[in-house]
Structure formats: structure tokens, C-alpha cells
Design an enzyme around this catalytic site. Sequence first.
Site, PDB file in Angstrom:
ATOM      1  N   ASP A 176       0.821  -1.220   0.000  1.00  0.00           N
ATOM      2  CA  ASP A 176       0.000   0.000   0.000  1.00  0.00           C
ATOM      3  C   ASP A 176       0.853   1.269   0.000  1.00  0.00           C
ATOM      4  OD1 ASP A 176      -2.393  -1.317   0.099  1.00  0.00           O
ATOM      5  OD2 ASP A 176      -2.691  -1.056   2.258  1.00  0.00           O
ATOM      6  N   ASP A 200      -7.803   4.432  12.139  1.00  0.00           N
ATOM      7  CA  ASP A 200      -6.446   4.973  12.071  1.00  0.00           C
ATOM      8  C   ASP A 200      -6.345   6.250  11.238  1.00  0.00           C
ATOM      9  OD1 ASP A 200      -5.271   3.160  13.794  1.00  0.00           O
ATOM     10  OD2 ASP A 200      -5.038   1.654  12.235  1.00  0.00           O
TER      11      ASP A 200
HETATM   12  N1  ARG Z   1      -9.315  -1.887  15.773  1.00  0.00           N
HETATM   13  C1  ARG Z   1      -8.107  -1.473  16.327  1.00  0.00           C
HETATM   14  C2  ARG Z   1      -8.104   0.010  16.515  1.00  0.00           C
HETATM   15  O1  ARG Z   1      -8.854   0.688  15.895  1.00  0.00           O
HETATM   16  C3  ARG Z   1      -6.916  -1.979  15.569  1.00  0.00           C
HETATM   17  C4  ARG Z   1      -6.658  -1.372  14.226  1.00  0.00           C
HETATM   18  C5  ARG Z   1      -5.549  -2.093  13.593  1.00  0.00           C
HETATM   19  N2  ARG Z   1      -5.113  -1.514  12.386  1.00  0.00           N
HETATM   20  C6  ARG Z   1      -4.745  -2.241  11.323  1.00  0.00           C
HETATM   21  N3  ARG Z   1      -4.320  -1.600  10.311  1.00  0.00           N
HETATM   22  N4  ARG Z   1      -4.838  -3.536  11.299  1.00  0.00           N
HETATM   23  O2  ARG Z   1      -7.363   0.515  17.308  1.00  0.00           O
END
Ligand code: ARG
Length: 407
Positions: free
Chosen positions: A15, A125
Site C-alpha cells: 500500500d 487509524d
Molecule cells: N481496531 C483497532 C483500533 O482501531 C486496531 C486497528 C488495527 N489496524 C490495522 N491496520 N490492522 O485501534
Amino acid sequence: MEKEKVVLAYSGGLDTSVCIKWLMEEKGLDVIAVTGDVGQERQDLEFVKNKALQVGAIEALAIDMREEYVNDFLTKALAANCMYENKYPMVSALSRPVISKNLVEIAHKYGAKYIAHGCTGKGNDQVRFEVAIQSLDPEIKVLAPVREWNLHTRNDEMEYAKNHGIPVPTTKASPYSIDDNLWGRAIECGELEDPWSEPLEDIYTMTTSSYEAPAEGEYVVISFDAGVPCALDGEKMSFHDIILKMNEIAGRNGFGRVDMIENRLVGVKSRECYEVPGALSIIQAHKALEDLCLERELLHFKPIVEQKWAELVYDGLWFSPLKEALDGFCSTTQQLVTGDVRLRFLKGSCVTVGRRSKYSLYDYGLATYDSADTFNRDSAEGFIDLFGLSTRVWAKHRQDEGKPGVV
Ligand code: ARG
């Protein structure tokens, strides 16, 4: 004419490698790729840097953020016993602000007007990066190529990569999306998207299955100084080293797996699996010491603050006035959280079996039922009389009205 610059949060994966080329071609920007070391597994930072340069970045930096992460972020998280929805000790939510802070610093250093990240449009994120960056410098513009481009599937991305001379992964892509750092690992996607399907053993790398964990288990004593872990089994250690060591100890005893349905900020329920052996056991020990050292009213009020703190940080508001004020509250509570906690790990469980502190509010004379008792039973009668007075008045009134009781 000199091009504008963009600082890209670069992981070295497909990505963000495609992001480099895309930012160059579609936005006409010079790319500075930044890889943060927050203690994630399996990362050859030199290799990642070289890959960024090979794809076309004008500069590639690998920044060791571990000490900053532990000292400025995890210390506050532990003071707040960080836990989203009472289950998730916030692995990704805690690393995003430290990465964002470094990205902004680098943008300032290189005179870049833009910062880019490789998050999708569906997760938390993206919100965390963007809100944190805006809070640190509202002038910086954030770009989210993955949200903008027309590469809908992994195959589209592979195709783009091949056509643009970007090295494509040769091994079969893992069905899982993983984010990790020294506080733990988050695993999602693949067959985990069916909330009924039990995770396969192969998603876990930090924890042994409790079936396989040693039958004899293990004891460990964690010591805290003003709320911060400072020694393990009597040996002085940094909080950072204690996290690593507790990941090992709890992990080999099968403790620290979480399988939950989580409510994302963007409105989606998702099935998430986590491995957080160190984080969970350290938080458990920390709470056990607070039970001993914090006065009752404070101990009962603090979880209200903790829950709000967790929501704010989960939602990307690390750099915000309420979160900062709550840090102030939590930090005051930690002054006397000094002492030792003994944990027993056994086949997937972690039980607190001992606690002691020079600031312990536990008073043997008050608690005991034996001859050393100093508790004044004579004052109990008057206390109950007044404590129950308002309820008694109410009950009497109900009775007089012919409507006895509540039930
Ligand atoms: N659901 C979790 C959070 O929002 C983990 C996110 C993990 N990110 C990933 N790119 N796998 O904090």
C-alpha cells in the site's frame, strides 16, 4: 521549479509503496518516506528505507520512536489503565499519536506542506492520524491516497506496482491485516470477519496456546514507582524492558489473547483479535496496586475518568484539551502508587496473588476479625442509624400510605 514536499508514513508494504509513486505522479510531490520504529516485529529498517528510495522517495528516514513512545505515551496510558470497551488495551490507538508527532516534526524540518498516510477510509487509524496532525499543526494538509485512488483490490494495486517498477511481494499475501508495536498486536480480516469463526492458531505470534503452555506456570513480581513499572522480580529495569519481558513471560504462559466485537468510531462493528500479554498483565498489576494505595472515593471515581480517557484516545483525540486535563488528574493519583504486585501465570490465566506497598491503606487492625481488632464496633450502630435514615423515612411514609415496600 522546486516541487512541494510530502512526508509519508511508510511501512514498506505494498500500500504505502504504491503511495510513494502515486504521490509523485498524481500530485507532483517530492516524497520523504518515514518509517517509525515503535517496537513492531520483523522489521529490517535499512531494507525498508532502501525500498522507499528505490520506488522514488527523495529521502527515507527510519526513526526510533520507542523511548518516546514508552515514556511520553505508554506511561500516561498506564496511569489511565487504558482499556477501550473494557477489553482492548489500545495497541494501535496509542502508537498513532507518537508517529503523528514525529511526522509533523519532520515536515517542519524539511519544509513540507503535506503529510500522507496509507490508511483506508473505513478504519479508525485515518481519523487518528489526521486529527493528531491537525492538532499539532493546523496548516499542514493531510493526504490519504488509499482513500482517493481507484485501486479497489489488491490485484489492482499489484498491477499498478508492476507497471511502475515497484517491487511486488512474491509470497502469498496474508489474509490478515496486522498492526503491531511493543504494546501488542492487532489482527483483523480474513476468516475473522465471521464473528462466529474461532481464530486459527496461526494468527498468534506473541502468545502460546494455553493448551501448550507449561503445566507448572510461573510467578512474577512487578514493582512500581509512582505508577510506573520499575523492576521485575527485584531487578531494576526500565518500563520499556519490563514491557518486553512481560510480553515474553505472559506470552509463553498463554495469557493475553483478546477476541472481541469492537465499536469503531466510524460506526462499524468489527471483530478484532489482539495479543497483549505484557500490556494486559501490567495493567492488571497496576490496578491491583491502586486497589491497595488509593482511597475509596478516588478509587471509585477514577474508572469514570479512565473510560473517558480511553474513548478520547481511541477516537484520535490524544492531543486535545480534555485528554490533557484528564492526564493531569491521572498523574496526581499516581504519586503514591509505589510497591510490588505478585502475579501467577498458569495456562492462559493471570491471577494477582499478592500486593504490598509502603503507602498501603490496608490496615490489619481495622480489617482483622481476630484479637488484634481495633475497629470500633460501638460507632457502627449510630452510623447505620443515620446512613439508613432517609430510606427509613421513605419506607415509613409508604407504609402509612398503604403502599408498602418497593417491590
Ligand atoms: N481496531 C483497532 C483500533 O482501531 C486496531 C486497528 C488495527 N489496524 C490495522 N491496520 N490492522 O485501534
